[in-house]
Design an enzyme around this catalytic site. Structure first.
Site, PDB file in Angstrom:
ATOM      1  N   LYS A 165       0.845  -1.214   0.000  1.00 61.55           N
ATOM      2  CA  LYS A 165       0.000   0.000   0.000  1.00 61.55           C
ATOM      3  C   LYS A 165       0.872   1.253   0.000  1.00 61.55           C
ATOM      4  O   LYS A 165       0.758   2.110   0.881  1.00 61.55           O
ATOM      5  CB  LYS A 165      -0.953  -0.009   1.201  1.00 61.55           C
ATOM      6  CG  LYS A 165      -1.915  -1.192   1.172  1.00 61.55           C
ATOM      7  CD  LYS A 165      -2.942  -1.129   2.278  1.00 61.55           C
ATOM      8  CE  LYS A 165      -3.968  -2.246   2.189  1.00 61.55           C
ATOM      9  NZ  LYS A 165      -3.480  -3.600   2.477  1.00 61.55           N
ATOM     10  N   GLY A 178     -17.385 -10.962   3.682  1.00 65.18           N
ATOM     11  CA  GLY A 178     -17.753 -10.929   2.258  1.00 65.18           C
ATOM     12  C   GLY A 178     -17.882 -12.344   1.698  1.00 65.18           C
ATOM     13  O   GLY A 178     -17.366 -13.297   2.276  1.00 65.18           O
TER      14      GLY A 178
HETATM   15  P1  XMP Z   1      -8.454 -11.909   5.194  1.00 66.88           P
HETATM   16  O1  XMP Z   1      -7.794 -12.721   6.261  1.00 66.88           O
HETATM   17  O2  XMP Z   1      -9.453 -10.943   5.731  1.00 66.88           O
HETATM   18  O3  XMP Z   1      -7.218 -11.063   4.606  1.00 66.88           O
HETATM   19  O4  XMP Z   1      -8.964 -12.734   4.058  1.00 66.88           O
HETATM   20  C1  XMP Z   1      -7.350 -10.076   3.647  1.00 66.88           C
HETATM   21  C2  XMP Z   1      -6.009  -9.658   3.156  1.00 66.88           C
HETATM   22  O5  XMP Z   1      -6.193  -8.626   2.209  1.00 66.88           O
HETATM   23  C3  XMP Z   1      -5.641  -7.413   2.731  1.00 66.88           C
HETATM   24  N1  XMP Z   1      -6.705  -6.458   2.566  1.00 66.88           N
HETATM   25  C4  XMP Z   1      -6.648  -5.489   1.732  1.00 66.88           C
HETATM   26  N2  XMP Z   1      -5.678  -5.171   0.909  1.00 66.88           N
HETATM   27  N3  XMP Z   1      -7.048  -3.417   0.174  1.00 66.88           N
HETATM   28  C5  XMP Z   1      -5.875  -4.110   0.131  1.00 66.88           C
HETATM   29  O6  XMP Z   1      -4.984  -3.754  -0.650  1.00 66.88           O
HETATM   30  C6  XMP Z   1      -8.061  -3.706   1.003  1.00 66.88           C
HETATM   31  O7  XMP Z   1      -9.113  -3.094   1.009  1.00 66.88           O
HETATM   32  C7  XMP Z   1      -7.832  -4.793   1.803  1.00 66.88           C
HETATM   33  N4  XMP Z   1      -8.600  -5.379   2.705  1.00 66.88           N
HETATM   34  C8  XMP Z   1      -7.870  -6.417   3.153  1.00 66.88           C
HETATM   35  C9  XMP Z   1      -5.299  -7.604   4.171  1.00 66.88           C
HETATM   36  O8  XMP Z   1      -4.167  -6.852   4.513  1.00 66.88           O
HETATM   37  C10 XMP Z   1      -5.052  -9.078   4.192  1.00 66.88           C
HETATM   38  O9  XMP Z   1      -3.730  -9.359   3.748  1.00 66.88           O
END
Ligand code: XMP
Length: 258
Positions: free
Chosen positions: A82, A210
Site C-alpha cells: 500500500k 464478504g
Molecule cells: P483476510 O484474512 O481478511 O485477509 O482474508 C485479507 C487480506 O487482504 C488485505 N486487505 C486489503 N488489501 N485493500 C488491500 O490492498 C483492502 O481493502 C484490503 N482489505 C484487506 C489484508 O491486509 C489481508 O492481507
C-alpha cells in the site's frame, strides 16, 4: 495475470498472512509458509505478501525465497505494501520490491500522480511489472476515507472519492483495482467504470464477512483470501473448495453480467 488465471484455472489470490510470531521464533515462518504453499498452490493464481512476512523475515534473504517458490509453481507474487509516500521514497520502495521478484505491488491513490504514483508507474513500466491501486477498502471504516464526497478538481462536480480513484485507475492504466468484497455494491459501481480494462481484486472474503459469490456477481475478477484458508484445519481442502465455489460463481456471474 489473466494468463496465469487461465493456466491455473483459479482466480484465488492467497493472502499469506500468518499471525504474530515471537521474533525469536520467526524462522518458523519460512517452513510454515513453505508447507502451506506446498498444500495450496494448485488452487491459486497468485500469492499476496504483506508486512506480516516482510517484517519478520526480511526481503532478500526472506520472502524472496517464497516469491521464487510461488513463481516455480506458476503463481504470480503481489506485494501488498500500500505504497503511500512521496515519489522519491515510493520509487525506492518499488525498486526493492520489484528487485525481490514481485510481479506487482499495491499503491494508495490518495497520494496523487505527480511526485506520488507516477514514479511507481514509471518503474513498473520499465521493468514490465504491475501496479494495483486501492479503490475502496474492505474494512468497516473504509467509508471515512474512500467513501468521502469530494469535488472533482477538473470539473468542479461532486463525486465519491472511490469513483474518482476508479477513474484514475482507468486513466493510469493500472493493472488492478482493489475493492472490498464486503461492499458488493461498490464493486458493481467500480466495475461499471472499469469494464474489463482493469480487473477488480476483492479482499474480505470469509473472515471479514464478504462472499465470493456476491463479489464475483458484482464484477470482481480475483478474490483475495487470507484467514479463511490460512487458519483452516485443512488449508489445501479449504483452498480447493474456495477455488471450486469461485469457479461456479464466476460461471454464473458471466451469464449475469453479459
Ligand atoms: P483476510 O484474512 O481478511 O485477509 O482474508 C485479507 C487480506 O487482504 C488485505 N486487505 C486489503 N488489501 N485493500 C488491500 O490492498 C483492502 O481493502 C484490503 N482489505 C484487506 C489484508 O491486509 C489481508 O492481507
Amino acid at each position: 495475470m489473466a494468463e496465469t488465471e487461465k493456466k491455473k484455472e483459479s482466480n484465488i489470490v492467497l493472502a499469506l498472512d500468518f499471525p504474530f510470531e515471537k521474533p525469536e521464533n520467526r524462522k518458523n515462518l519460512f517452513s510454515r509458509a513453505e508447507r502451506l504453499l506446498g498444500d495450496v498452490h494448485p488452487y491459486l493464481c497468485a500469492v499476496k505478501f504483506n508486512h506480516h512476512l516482510v517484517l519478520p523475515m526480511g526481503t532478500f534473504d526472506g520472502v524472496h525465497k517464497l516469491v521464487k517458490m510461488a513463481h516455480d509453481e506458476g503463481l504470480m507474487a503481489i506485494m501488498d505494501c500500500k505504497v503511500n509516500d512521496i515519489g522519491s521514497t515510493n520509487q525506492v520502495i518499488a525498486e526493492y520490491y520489484y528487485a525481490a521478484g514481485f510481479d506487482a505491488l499495491i499503491a494508495n491513490p490518495f497520494i496523487g500522480w505527480e511526485e506520488g504514483l507516477k514514479p511507481i508507474f514509471d518503474i513498473a513500466s520499465r521493468l514490465h511489472r504491475g501496479v494495483i491501486l486501492l479503490v475502496y477498502m474492505s474494512h468497516k471504516a473504509a467509508e471515512e476515507g474512500y467513501g468521502q464526497t469530494i469535488f472533482d478538481p477538473e470539473t468542479g462536480e461532486k463525486l465519491s472519492q472511490y469513483v474518482s480513484f476508479a477513474k484514475k485507475a482507468l486513466k493510469y492504466n493500472a493493472d488492478g483495482a482493489v475493492v472490498g468484497a464486503t461492499y458488493p455494491e461498490k464493486i458493481r459501481e467500480v466495475h461499471e467504470i472499469l469494464g474489463e480494462k482493469v480487473p477488480i481484486y476483492s479482499p474480505g472474503i470469509g473472515a471479514q464477512g464478504g462472499t465470493a459469490q456476491a463479489a464475483l456477481m458484482a464484477g470482481a475478477t480475483y478474490l483475495i483470501v487470507g484467514r479463511e484458508i490460512m487458519l483452516a484445519e485443512n488449508p489445501g481442502e479449504t483452498a480447493k473448495k474456495t477455488r471450486d465455489s469461485a469457479k461456479s460463481a464466476k460461471r454464473s456471474s458471466l451469464t449475469h453480467l453479459s
